[in-house]
Design an enzyme around this catalytic site. Structure first.
Site, PDB file in Angstrom:
ATOM      1  N   LYS A 162      -3.407  12.305  -2.696  1.00  0.00           N
ATOM      2  CA  LYS A 162      -1.857  12.404  -2.033  1.00  0.00           C
ATOM      3  C   LYS A 162      -0.794  12.789  -2.181  1.00  0.00           C
ATOM      4  CE  LYS A 162      -3.986   9.588   1.983  1.00  0.00           C
ATOM      5  NZ  LYS A 162      -4.150   8.553   2.697  1.00  0.00           N
ATOM      6  N   ASP A 193       0.696  -1.072   0.004  1.00  0.00           N
ATOM      7  CA  ASP A 193       0.068  -0.064   0.046  1.00  0.00           C
ATOM      8  C   ASP A 193       0.426   1.142   0.148  1.00  0.00           C
ATOM      9  OD1 ASP A 193      -1.164   1.722   0.675  1.00  0.00           O
ATOM     10  OD2 ASP A 193      -2.814   1.022   2.616  1.00  0.00           O
ATOM     11  N   CYS A 252      -7.925   6.136  11.080  1.00  0.00           N
ATOM     12  CA  CYS A 252      -8.124   5.139  10.282  1.00  0.00           C
ATOM     13  C   CYS A 252      -7.337   3.737  10.597  1.00  0.00           C
ATOM     14  CB  CYS A 252      -8.541   5.307   8.961  1.00  0.00           C
ATOM     15  SG  CYS A 252      -9.635   5.842   8.139  1.00  0.00           S
TER      16      CYS A 252
HETATM   17  C1  LIG Z   1      -4.738   7.381   2.787  1.00  0.00           C
HETATM   18  C2  LIG Z   1      -4.461   6.030   3.182  1.00  0.00           C
HETATM   19  C3  LIG Z   1      -5.535   5.023   2.571  1.00  0.00           C
HETATM   20  C4  LIG Z   1      -7.012   5.028   1.664  1.00  0.00           C
HETATM   21  O1  LIG Z   1      -6.435   5.990   0.605  1.00  0.00           O
HETATM   22  P1  LIG Z   1      -8.355   6.139  -0.267  1.00  0.00           P
HETATM   23  O2  LIG Z   1      -7.488   7.266  -1.002  1.00  0.00           O
HETATM   24  O3  LIG Z   1      -9.395   6.518   0.775  1.00  0.00           O
HETATM   25  O4  LIG Z   1      -8.568   5.290  -0.697  1.00  0.00           O
HETATM   26  C5  LIG Z   1      -4.504   3.293   2.534  1.00  0.00           C
HETATM   27  N1  LIG Z   1      -3.655   3.002   3.136  1.00  0.00           N
HETATM   28  C6  LIG Z   1      -2.903   4.270   3.761  1.00  0.00           C
HETATM   29  C7  LIG Z   1      -1.369   4.522   4.342  1.00  0.00           C
HETATM   30  C8  LIG Z   1      -3.008   5.313   3.205  1.00  0.00           C
HETATM   31  O5  LIG Z   1      -2.645   6.856   3.869  1.00  0.00           O
END
Ligand SMILES: *Cc1c(COP(=O)(O)O)cnc(C)c1O
Length: 406
Positions: A226, A200, A364
């Site tokens: 991001k 990820d 989260c």
């Molecule tokens: C922001 C983030 C996500 C989720 O991304 P979305 O754009 O909301 O789908 C998943 N993993 C990490 C580490 C993140 O920073």
């Protein structure tokens, strides 16, 4: 490597001129979403003003222009992340969507008793889909633990790996703490037992330009929003052999080869995973965002953000009673902290009154908060368009909040 001219860069971001409660905006919520430079905003306006059209099926000029621009964006994503083929880049609605394509696709590739490994540092979007997969497939979820510095305990990871391990899922950088995980080692060890690895990259892609072929990773996911792109678009990279093994995620238009009521055959990569009309404008703008960041240079960005991290850490630690969570030597420009028993939400509300945007809560990542036995943290995350002067404003605002709340 060039020096970063932050004042010049700030001119590219119209939102940074905003006032919040009469104070200049200090935007330190970059780990949740980055701000958008004019080049990207202009690309969005240009798309809707000049060639808005559906792609891949029109013979008319607008449709061809939109298709060319969209496929050019896919090529830019491929080049940026160094995938071998452009059809290994699936454009999705973002990280969460990408993870769900893989997690759902593995349902019939697992047998009862197979094992999946995730890490204690994951975002919920990298935990829940695997739990759902385990329930469907009868597989078992194992967790790489973390230590007090907020680092993964690699010895335990190696003990967890066995011939039962089929998949390993780890984020490159923790969004809650900023820890950079040793993904090269994680991938290498997983491959030794024949497991596939998904990284990820949502939190690392704004800071580090990965080389997917050198990493030899099986899957990689990230979101455009991001790294200076728009929301609602992201990527799923998969090695060709893996993407061919996975079934489609959604049925619909664009993802088929032939449709009859007796049998439908699927389109090849990448269209097999791109059912329906995609976020065309978003995809194009994603490509422009990558161009923008590459023109500044990721080495230049990383060096500047390191300076901000060191400065911010030093200044915040001067506040008595302030504790930083996530103290790995290997981290990006994220500072998660609390002051005594003061609730992070209360600090966040007061600093907002003073124009400073930080995130408060569990980010989260509730398992990390449980590990530290705290309800959440205040998180300030810095980007290459932030300044040391803004960090000074944050520090003064936090001092004020502390005074009012203790
Ligand atoms: C922001 C983030 C996500 C989720 O991304 P979305 O754009 O909301 O789908 C998943 N993993 C990490 C580490 C993140 O920073």
């Amino acid at each position: 490597m060039n020096m970063l001219d932050v004042l010049k860069i700030r001119e590219d971001f119209p939102i940074l001129k905003r006032k919040i409660n009469g104070k200049p905006l200090v935007y330190f919520d970059n780990a949740a979403t980055s701000q958008t430079p004019l080049a990207v905003i202009d690309a969005i306006v240009d798309y809707y003003s000049n060639y808005n059209s559906n792609i891949h099926r029109g013979v008319h000029t607008l449709s061809q222009e939109a298709t060319d621009a969209y496929e050019m964006a896919r090529k830019k994503v491929q080049e940026h992340f160094n995938a071998k083929h452009s059809y290994e880049i699936i454009l999705t609605s973002g990280t969460t969507h990408s993870i769900n394509i893989v997690a759902t696709g593995f349902t019939n590739l697992l047998s009862k008793g197979d094992e999946i490994i995730v890490s204690a540092l994951e975002h919920h979007s990298n935990i829940v889909p695997w739990q759902m997969l385990c329930e469907r497939a009868g597989a078992v979820l194992k967790v790489i633990p973390m230590n007090l510095e907020g680092e993964l305990v690699m010895d335990v990871y190696e003990q967890l790996l066995s011939d039962k391990t089929k998949l390993v899922f780890v984020n490159h950088i923790s969004n809650a703490l900023g820890t950079i995980n040793p993904i090269e080692k994680i991938i290498h060890k997983a491959h030794k037992v024949g497991a596939a690895v998904l990284i990820d990259g949502a939190q690392s892609c704004p800071h580090i330009k990965p080389d997917l072929q050198a990493l030899d990773v099986d899957f990689y996911v990230a979101s455009a929003h991001k790294l200076c792109g728009p929301t609602g678009v992201g990527l799923l990279y998969g090695k060709e052999e893996w993407l061919n093994k996975l079934p489609p995620y959604q049925g619909g238009g664009e993802m088929i080869d032939q449709v009859t009521f007796e049998k439908t055959t699927y389109a090849g990569l990448p269209h097999k995973f791109e059912a329906g009309t995609p976020n065309i404008c978003g995809g194009i703008a994603f490509g422009v965002a990558l161009d923008y960041m590459n023109a500044i240079g990721f080495d230049t960005i990383a060096a500047y953000e390191k300076e901000l991290l060191e400065y911010g850490t030093e200044k915040l630690l001067e506040i008595e009673g302030l504790k930083i969570y996530g103290t790995s030597k290997n981290k990006t420009s994220v500072i998660s902290f609390n002051i005594g028993d003061i609730h992070p939400y209360d600090i966040g509300s007061i600093v907002d009154k003073l124009g400073v945007a930080v995130r408060t809560g569990h980010h989260c990542a509730q398992p990390i908060m449980d590990f530290y036995k705290i309800p959440g943290t205040v998180r300030a995350s810095f980007s290459f368009y932030n300044t040391k002067e803004e960090i000074d404003i944050l520090v003064e605002a936090v001092k004020k909040a502390k005074m009012m709340l203790s």
